[in-house]
Write a protein that holds these residues in place. Structure first.
Motif: not given
Length: 360
Positions: A108-114, A239-246
């Protein structure tokens, strides 16, 4: 790449795949076409997409890096936000990239980097960065205290140990400082910094929260400078998600971000307690060293807290910092607009609605 545990009890952080600027990046595990195919396959309700107990893909193994998440679980912040008990999924190996997990609807969400998210977005994935835990990327050049390298210019003519996965981020550092690869003697190395202690190289691409600490504990006095302080101010643990989650779960996402902020406020306030959670509970199977993890937690706080976060709250990004990241990504070969990768509206709303969460 090794995921082994050091003899001193600290994680071997040599596998910097998550933060490398390799073009393959996060899409590499799947292949670009595979990642994009995953974007269009499956529904938003598959995997850990939107129910209670959402699946959270971590960028690495469960060491001190995720102290905020540990506190949010321990204190019941997620539950209070209606999220149940999120599942923290260990990351760090090939095929476990956050971007892959998101585009394949497994998390659903994750920690990553730009620098890992950007290439996937440029290939068509609809992903968005909604918060940044580290205001500065931990990449640094570590060197002997007896022969210190304090700036990129100090590297001129010196032997610098660079791992294969970090060649692009090192090249970006040089570019950002008006230098060419021919200005230094780049030495291809693995992930054990022993060559630095033996004097076989003069500098070493490292993580400021790891190698400088473990080297010092082994008796090797050292110094370092951060890439972020010399033209490459990339944030990290985003913290990154899919646009549809927003679009479809904004309130739930804001509740998650609120819990994250609460957890990280606790983590910053109590490095020793954070280390204890990592060593004795969440990362127990890694046999982490409590003293080392406490030192890493303290060092980590300098990346999490900035003058801007003291004013605006943890995990936020100012417009100026976003602009700096866009510029840094451009130096790495990823040209995109801020609105293609950053959306701070949710975290800003969290603080507008909960101003008491801002800790000066």
């Amino acid at each position: 790449m090794s995921n082994s545990v050091r003899s001193g009890g600290g994680l071997d952080r040599r596998a910097f795949l998550r933060y490398s600027l390799l073009a393959g990046g996060a899409a590499g595990a799947l292949g670009v076409s595979g990642a994009l195919a995953a974007c269009s396959s499956g529904s938003s309700s598959s995997g850990g997409a939107s129910s209670d107990n959402p699946k959270v893909q971590l960028s690495w193994q469960k060491n001190i890096e995720f102290a905020g998440e540990y506190w949010a679980l321990e204190k019941g912040y997620y539950k209070a936000g209606g999220l149940g008990t999120p599942e923290l999924i260990t990351g760090g190996g090939a095929g476990t990239g956050v971007e892959t997990g998101l585009t394949s609807n497994k998390v659903w969400i994750g920690t990553t980097a730009p620098q890992l998210t950007a290439p996937v977005i440029l290939q068509g994935a609809k992903l968005m960065t909604v918060a940044a835990t580290y205001q500065k990327n931990p990449f640094c050049i570590v060197s002997s205290a007896e022969k210190p390298i304090k700036t990129p210019q100090d590297m001129a003519g010196k032997k610098i140990g660079v791992q294969a996965s970090n060649e692009n981020v090192f090249k970006a550092l040089l570019t950002a400082n008006g230098m060419k690869e021919s200005d230094v003697q780049k030495i291809s190395v693995q992930y054990d910094p022993t060559p630095l202690t033996k004097g076989e190289v003069d500098g070493w691409v490292a993580y400021v929260t790891n190698e400088p600490i473990t080297l010092a504990e082994s008796g090797f006095a050292n110094t370092n400078f951060l890439f972020a302080d010399f033209g490459l101010p990339l944030v990290a643990e985003t913290l990154v998600v899919k646009q549809e989650t927003i679009d479809n779960e904004r309130d739930k996402l804001k509740a998650f971000l609120k819990a994250e902020v609460q957890g990280w406020n606790d983590a910053v306030a109590d490095p020793a307690g954070s280390a204890k959670l990592a060593v004795e509970k969440y990362g127990k199977d890694l046999k982490l060293n409590l003293d080392e993890q406490t030192k890493e937690a303290t060092a980590q706080n300098t990346l999490v807290v900035s003058e801007d976060t003291k004013k605006n709250g943890l995990l936020t990004m100012t417009d100026a910092l976003i602009a700096q990241n866009i510029e840094a990504l451009g130096k790495a070969g990823y040209t995109l607009k801020p609105e293609q990768i950053f959306d701070m509206s949710l975290i800003n709303e969290v603080f507008k609605e909960n101003p008491d969460l801002i800790k000066a």
